[in-house]
Motif scaffolding. Sequence first.
Motif, mmCIF file in Angstrom:
data_model
loop_
_atom_site.group_PDB
_atom_site.id
_atom_site.type_symbol
_atom_site.label_atom_id
_atom_site.label_comp_id
_atom_site.label_asym_id
_atom_site.label_seq_id
_atom_site.Cartn_x
_atom_site.Cartn_y
_atom_site.Cartn_z
ATOM 1 N N SER A 123 0.809 -1.213 0.000
ATOM 2 C CA SER A 123 0.000 0.000 0.000
ATOM 3 C C SER A 123 0.842 1.263 0.000
ATOM 4 O O SER A 123 0.305 2.371 -0.062
ATOM 5 N N SER A 125 3.761 3.804 -1.665
ATOM 6 C CA SER A 125 4.271 4.205 -2.974
ATOM 7 C C SER A 125 5.166 5.422 -2.812
ATOM 8 O O SER A 125 5.161 6.077 -1.765
ATOM 9 N N GLY A 145 3.711 7.949 -0.543
ATOM 10 C CA GLY A 145 2.258 7.837 -0.476
ATOM 11 C C GLY A 145 1.806 6.583 0.238
ATOM 12 O O GLY A 145 2.538 5.586 0.321
ATOM 13 N N TYR A 146 0.600 6.642 0.782
ATOM 14 C CA TYR A 146 -0.012 5.480 1.433
ATOM 15 C C TYR A 146 -1.437 5.339 0.945
ATOM 16 O O TYR A 146 -2.236 6.286 1.020
ATOM 17 N N GLN A 147 -1.770 4.156 0.419
ATOM 18 C CA GLN A 147 -3.109 3.862 -0.081
ATOM 19 C C GLN A 147 -3.874 3.104 0.990
ATOM 20 O O GLN A 147 -3.493 2.006 1.382
ATOM 21 N N ASP A 152 -8.804 5.936 -1.279
ATOM 22 C CA ASP A 152 -8.129 7.021 -0.566
ATOM 23 C C ASP A 152 -6.623 6.860 -0.606
ATOM 24 O O ASP A 152 -6.099 5.750 -0.487
ATOM 25 N N ASN A 153 -5.953 7.985 -0.770
ATOM 26 C CA ASN A 153 -4.498 7.999 -0.836
ATOM 27 C C ASN A 153 -3.974 9.254 -0.157
ATOM 28 O O ASN A 153 -4.551 10.332 -0.324
ATOM 29 N N LYS A 155 -0.379 11.540 0.418
ATOM 30 C CA LYS A 155 0.990 11.778 -0.032
ATOM 31 C C LYS A 155 1.641 12.819 0.860
ATOM 32 O O LYS A 155 1.015 13.833 1.198
ATOM 33 N N TRP A 193 -4.369 14.666 0.724
ATOM 34 C CA TRP A 193 -5.275 13.514 0.733
ATOM 35 C C TRP A 193 -6.139 13.558 -0.518
ATOM 36 O O TRP A 193 -6.769 14.572 -0.824
#
Length: 431
Positions: A123, A125, A145-147, A152-153, A155, A193
């Motif tokens: 999850s 990136s 980044g985190y998914q 939702d993501n 950065k 976000w």
Amino acid sequence: MTSPIFKSLGLAVGLMACVPTALAQTSQDNDAIQRRLDALQQQVQQLQQQLAEQRESQQTKATKTRDMAEENRSMLDEVGTPQFSGTVELGYTFNDWDETSQDTAGDLDFGKFILGMDGGEGSLSYSFQYRLYDGYRFLHHAWAGYQFGDNDNVKLGLVQTPFGNMDYGYLGWYGSLPYLAGFNDNQNAGIKWDHTQGAWESSLAFFKSDQLGDGNEHYGANAIGDSAQGNTEENQLAGRLAYTFNQGSDYTTQVNLSAKGGQLYNNNTNKSGDSWAVAMGLDGSYGNWMTQLQATTYEFNAKNPSEAASGISDNVVQIGAFGFNYLIPAEGEMYSASLAYSMDVDWGPIENAYFFNDFSYIDPSDDFSAINGGYGDMDDPMLNDIGVKLTAGRYYAWFDVITNKNGLNYFGSPVDDGWHTSIQSHFGLTY
């Protein structure tokens, strides 16, 4: 003389007397041989058992090795191999206002070198890009980044501001006045976000700083703290909401509304003002045709040093990018309109021809001049870029005719209420 019969009988009796002894000896030899055979058979069985155990051990090790390899391969697939990218570009420029350019029919120089890296792990990136130009270099963006969930993501780092039409706000090479003023394709340092829900997209961001440092060697335009006027954008909020009609088809129309604002700190007076901006945009894709429209209204309420001390009018804000400072109206409206057409072709090695036109316009609220410290009342700035991009595999070439009137004095174009033209070509290789 002994009778032959008796001799034979005696011989027979003698032989019979020897037979038990011979038989006894043969039986003993057989027993010894049997014992040896039994011992050999036991050794063979032991060896067979050891061989079976060895084979089983080897099979177990092979299975463990295969399982470990599959696990490692799965981990590598999950981690993902970093994807490196790059661009090398040369640029040709002919400026009609430059005597040297006229005498030499333009100039061919090094354009830029771009190095990028993208990847992820589950999850997580990341993305990074660094650029080198002739005489300056800077970090374009760098974020992790985190998914979470499917929609939702988050950065964190130097990320693009969610404002106006994304990703660039124009469809050609040179750009538009809203981009040059910092209202499109602007990178800032903070957290963002992004949320998607069907045809809806929403973004919310907080930026601690406009850029990494107060200088002008960066990609997106922002107020420059290290300048005579001394303003820097700090603690800014930005939000964007968009809806796409006919999402998933070849004919889509996205409408978007965005706003941003926050602290405008002055390094010279140590006082804080504020700034805000609102934009409405339309981004359309209709088969081979593309269009973008955007209207932006904004205001910088700066706590500047006195005009006598700075030499800069309060009607303007000193901003910068690409190692260059210039002036924009402190309050006004900006408009941009872009149209492009892309078609696949079979022109030798050329695979695609992409035609475009970008037009943009600034309507200042007060008297404005892009030169003389902002003092004066020049005609409203206008900029137009028309051209074509040709693509052949990893190779590309842009051909642009850029005309402007009072176009922010960007890259040295005169500000004299007249129209000026720059003919540019850029040849590059991507990998």
